[in-house]
Design a protein around this motif. Structure first.
Motif, PDB file in Angstrom:
ATOM      1  N   TYR A   7       0.828  -1.212   0.000  1.00  0.00           N
ATOM      2  CA  TYR A   7       0.000   0.000   0.000  1.00  0.00           C
ATOM      3  C   TYR A   7       0.858   1.256   0.000  1.00  0.00           C
ATOM      4  N   ARG A   8       1.974   1.206   0.688  1.00  0.00           N
ATOM      5  CA  ARG A   8       2.886   2.354   0.682  1.00  0.00           C
ATOM      6  C   ARG A   8       3.436   2.585  -0.723  1.00  0.00           C
ATOM      7  N   PHE A  34      -6.831   3.616  11.406  1.00  0.00           N
ATOM      8  CA  PHE A  34      -6.280   2.941  10.236  1.00  0.00           C
ATOM      9  C   PHE A  34      -6.484   3.749   8.952  1.00  0.00           C
ATOM     10  N   LEU A  35      -7.671   4.353   8.813  1.00  0.00           N
ATOM     11  CA  LEU A  35      -7.989   4.998   7.533  1.00  0.00           C
ATOM     12  C   LEU A  35      -7.467   6.429   7.447  1.00  0.00           C
ATOM     13  N   ARG A  36      -7.596   7.200   8.522  1.00  0.00           N
ATOM     14  CA  ARG A  36      -7.144   8.599   8.473  1.00  0.00           C
ATOM     15  C   ARG A  36      -5.688   8.746   8.929  1.00  0.00           C
ATOM     16  N   ASP A  37      -5.420   8.265  10.135  1.00  0.00           N
ATOM     17  CA  ASP A  37      -4.087   8.487  10.702  1.00  0.00           C
ATOM     18  C   ASP A  37      -3.005   7.763   9.904  1.00  0.00           C
ATOM     19  N   ILE A  38      -3.282   6.523   9.530  1.00  0.00           N
ATOM     20  CA  ILE A  38      -2.245   5.746   8.849  1.00  0.00           C
ATOM     21  C   ILE A  38      -2.338   5.895   7.331  1.00  0.00           C
ATOM     22  N   LEU A  39      -3.485   5.558   6.747  1.00  0.00           N
ATOM     23  CA  LEU A  39      -3.577   5.527   5.283  1.00  0.00           C
ATOM     24  C   LEU A  39      -3.510   6.930   4.685  1.00  0.00           C
ATOM     25  N   ARG A  40      -4.275   7.851   5.236  1.00  0.00           N
ATOM     26  CA  ARG A  40      -4.277   9.216   4.679  1.00  0.00           C
ATOM     27  C   ARG A  40      -3.029  10.003   5.108  1.00  0.00           C
ATOM     28  N   ASP A  41      -2.823  10.103   6.432  1.00  0.00           N
ATOM     29  CA  ASP A  41      -1.808  11.039   6.928  1.00  0.00           C
ATOM     30  C   ASP A  41      -0.384  10.478   6.851  1.00  0.00           C
ATOM     31  N   ARG A  42      -0.192   9.240   7.285  1.00  0.00           N
ATOM     32  CA  ARG A  42       1.177   8.713   7.310  1.00  0.00           C
ATOM     33  C   ARG A  42       1.611   8.166   5.946  1.00  0.00           C
ATOM     34  N   GLN A  75      -4.327   9.595  -1.326  1.00  0.00           N
ATOM     35  CA  GLN A  75      -5.299  10.663  -1.576  1.00  0.00           C
ATOM     36  C   GLN A  75      -6.509  10.207  -2.396  1.00  0.00           C
ATOM     37  N   GLY A  76      -6.554   8.933  -2.767  1.00  0.00           N
ATOM     38  CA  GLY A  76      -7.653   8.459  -3.605  1.00  0.00           C
ATOM     39  C   GLY A  76      -8.869   8.069  -2.803  1.00  0.00           C
ATOM     40  N   LEU A  77      -9.728   7.253  -3.432  1.00  0.00           N
ATOM     41  CA  LEU A  77     -10.965   6.806  -2.794  1.00  0.00           C
ATOM     42  C   LEU A  77     -10.699   5.635  -1.850  1.00  0.00           C
ATOM     43  N   ILE A  78     -11.408   5.627  -0.720  1.00  0.00           N
ATOM     44  CA  ILE A  78     -11.420   4.468   0.165  1.00  0.00           C
ATOM     45  C   ILE A  78     -12.818   3.866   0.100  1.00  0.00           C
ATOM     46  N   ILE A  79     -12.880   2.576  -0.189  1.00  0.00           N
ATOM     47  CA  ILE A  79     -14.141   1.869  -0.399  1.00  0.00           C
ATOM     48  C   ILE A  79     -14.217   0.723   0.598  1.00  0.00           C
ATOM     49  N   THR A  80     -15.353   0.547   1.225  1.00  0.00           N
ATOM     50  CA  THR A  80     -15.485  -0.593   2.135  1.00  0.00           C
ATOM     51  C   THR A  80     -15.630  -1.885   1.343  1.00  0.00           C
ATOM     52  N   ASP A  81     -15.157  -2.966   1.927  1.00  0.00           N
ATOM     53  CA  ASP A  81     -15.602  -4.272   1.478  1.00  0.00           C
ATOM     54  C   ASP A  81     -17.105  -4.334   1.792  1.00  0.00           C
ATOM     55  N   ASP A  82     -17.778  -5.340   1.294  1.00  0.00           N
ATOM     56  CA  ASP A  82     -19.225  -5.440   1.470  1.00  0.00           C
ATOM     57  C   ASP A  82     -19.613  -5.239   2.938  1.00  0.00           C
ATOM     58  N   LEU A  83     -20.405  -4.210   3.195  1.00  0.00           N
ATOM     59  CA  LEU A  83     -20.796  -3.925   4.580  1.00  0.00           C
ATOM     60  C   LEU A  83     -21.803  -4.937   5.116  1.00  0.00           C
ATOM     61  N   MET A  84     -22.355  -5.772   4.247  1.00  0.00           N
ATOM     62  CA  MET A  84     -23.290  -6.796   4.718  1.00  0.00           C
ATOM     63  C   MET A  84     -22.564  -8.029   5.253  1.00  0.00           C
ATOM     64  N   MET A  85     -21.240  -8.010   5.219  1.00  0.00           N
ATOM     65  CA  MET A  85     -20.463  -9.116   5.778  1.00  0.00           C
ATOM     66  C   MET A  85     -20.484  -9.039   7.309  1.00  0.00           C
ATOM     67  N   ASN A  86     -20.494 -10.212   7.929  1.00  0.00           N
ATOM     68  CA  ASN A  86     -20.586 -10.257   9.394  1.00  0.00           C
ATOM     69  C   ASN A  86     -19.407  -9.590  10.077  1.00  0.00           C
ATOM     70  N   GLY A  87     -18.266  -9.558   9.399  1.00  0.00           N
ATOM     71  CA  GLY A  87     -17.102  -8.916   9.994  1.00  0.00           C
ATOM     72  C   GLY A  87     -17.323  -7.454  10.312  1.00  0.00           C
TER      73      GLY A  87
END
Length: 540
Positions: free
Chosen positions: A236-237, A270-278, A282-294
């Motif tokens: 990802y980096r 995870f999403l703001r502090d690490i992925l965005r800031d660290r 700058q692109g889109l962040i998309i969830t995996d299927d939110l209907m998953m039990n996880g």
């Protein structure tokens, strides 16, 4: 005095001008409902679009749809469906097209079936080791999707194959070397984008260190953040520096990090502090299927998961099924926008990011057509150049894992040397290709029942060489019943080769990494010595 009046044209997605400025203007022109709708990506059940998904597009102006395997039995019908959905979306006042996404990773995961190519997959790319193979895999997969009007692909999968017991990731991974996964994932991304398709890396921050499936439970991965940073996060980096347009967040808990028990997909750390800031993505962040039990089990409900997903930094919430128009997943989010200024700002910022991405990728000469040309789709699927390339990739990736040492050389296994051959497996292409390679061979479709195993042993006793197709633990348990028969046993490993460690007594093993027809052709050709086995196992 001459008076002139200028015609005022309505603002729309088709206007020229600077992307970020136009995106800001378009979102400014949206109501709260329209801005919120841009964050929704919905699936539907069946080959034909349901009246409900059409309502969400026509009346709510949602931002995207997701194509699943249950939508794709008829390839040309799918292309027609995509075109009709885009026409409904483009009829809206701002003329904003849909993101049309799917999971076409290659290899094992291929949601758009029908006439599209079956491919060797990511682990085959890892075994070949060539970034060009990754680039061309992404390119030809993307070119096929573009013919169908699909403009976004949830690939590359850059999960590291850390836990070899994982059956969720397995051959979907490029291997367990993080740097190589980053290099190959980057090449795959660039190939897709050359075909006009938006690439999406997944499953952030990494699904490869668990044998649990987030569809059913929330996996807990207990490594500290320092390990994640130097292992799972390396791809990802690298991809963020190469400006990958989208990343999918996974429903995964990392209790030994600051996120604690919160799924990464719902964690602002995870999403703001690490992925965005660290990391600087700058692109889109998309969830995996939110209907998953996880996701839903931890959040308590789908609507609470959706709100937390947006608050934590996701721009798009993806749902595999179409909710009712009055479902709480919509009504509660809209109420929160009206009652909570900070949440309203977050949703409108997400909508702006989505429109910026659409303006950059869904317009111009290389953009995927909104309405597919059915004649081009019929003529171009599967891609003729892609067919040749994927056969070459399958050949380059074949790996001999046992039986190549001079003191115990099994290969090449000629027809004369093999003698009476028994083919034991569970894939039609394995039997058809195997019988072409070894004419006169007997084929047996094994099952794990005691009666079938006894029958298989009877066929084995009458054979000189058993070529056993191994793909899973069920097959492994059957294979172990052939150990003491005193016969030459060759394993034809399909998908993940990790099961071979449990059968050190076999005489030889050849590994391919998918059940595509090309992989069986390549594997048997290598077994016969017609082509060299150049692949190297991408698991160190």
């Amino acid at each position: 005095m001459l008076l002139c009046t200028a015609k005022i044209f309505p603002l729309s997605f088709t206007d020229t001008g600077d992307g970020p400025e136009l995106a800001a203007a378009l979102v400014e022109a949206m109501s709260d409902e329209e801005a919120l709708a841009q964050t929704f990506m919905l699936g539907w059940v069946g080959a034909e679009p349901s009246p409900l998904i059409l309502d969400w597009i026509r009346d709510r102006h949602i931002g995207g749809v997701k194509i699943f395997g249950w939508n794709t039995g008829d390839t040309l019908r799918l292309a027609e469906t995509v075109g009709s959905l885009q026409q409904v979306s483009l009829a809206g006042k701002l003329k904003v097209p849909l993101l049309v996404a799917t999971d076409q990773e290659g290899g094992w995961i291929r949601h758009v079936k029908g006439a599209t190519s079956e491919t060797p997959g990511n682990m085959a790319i890892g075994a070949s080791g060539y970034p060009r193979d990754a680039y061309l895999s992404g390119y030809y997969i993307g070119r096929e999707l573009a013919l169908l009007g699909i403009n976004m692909n949830f690939a590359p999968t850059v999960d590291i194959y850390t836990n070899l017991a994982s059956t969720v990731i397995g051959p979907r991974s490029f291997g367990n070397d993080p740097v190589r996964a980053g290099l190959l994932g980057t090449a795959f991304m660039k190939g897709q984008q050359a075909a006009g398709v938006i690439a999406t890396a997944k499953h952030y921050p990494g699904h490869g260190d668990t044998d649990l499936d987030s569809h059913g439970v929330l996996p807990r991965i207990t490594v500290p953040f320092e390990v994640l940073w130097d292992r799972e996060l390396i791809p990802y980096r690298m991809l963020a520096k190469e400006k990958i347009p989208a990343i999918m967040s996974g429903h995964l808990a990392f209790p030994n990090t600051q996120a604690a028990s919160t799924p990464a997909s719902l964690s602002s750390w995870f999403l703001r502090d690490i992925l965005r800031d660290r990391i600087g993505f700058q692109g889109l962040i998309i969830t995996d299927d939110l209907m998953m039990n996880g996701a839903t089990t931890w959040a308590g409900s789908l609507s609470q998961a959706a709100k937390q997903a947006l608050l934590s930094g996701n721009d798009i919430i993806m749902l595999s099924k179409t909710p009712n128009l009055s479902d709480p997943v919509w009504t509660n989010l809209l109420a929160s926008m009206r009652q909570e200024p900070a949440f309203r700002d977050r949703v409108r910022d997400a909508a702006r990011r989505i429109i910026v991405t659409k303006l950059e990728h869904l317009r111009g000469e290389t953009a995927v057509p909104y309405v597919p040309d059915l004649r081009k789709a019929e003529a171009g699927l599967p891609d003729p150049d892609g067919i040749r390339f994927f056969l070459d990739l399958a050949a380059r990736s074949v790996t001999i894992l046992k039986g190549e040492d001079q003191d115990q050389a099994i290969f090449p296994l000629s027809r004369e040397k093999a003698g009476r051959v028994l083919l034991a497996g569970q894939y039609l292409d394995f039997f058809s290709t195997g019988k072409s390679a070894y004419p006169g061979a007997t084929g047996y479709w094994y099952t794990p029942s005691e009666e079938a195993i006894e029958e298989l042993q009877g066929y084995a006793r009458r054979s000189d060489t058993i070529i056993f197709c191994l793909a899973d633990t069920e097959g492994l348990n059957v294979l172990k019943n052939l150990r003491w028969l005193g016969k030459r046993v060759i394993v034809f490993s399909v998908l993940s080769p990790v099961y071979l460690d449990q059968v050190p007594w076999i005489d030889g093993a050849v590994a391919v990494y998918s059940y595509a027809p090309e992989s069986f052709v390549a594997g048997f050709s290598s077994m016969l010595g017609r082509i060299p086995a150049q692949g190297r196992l991408p698991l160190q």
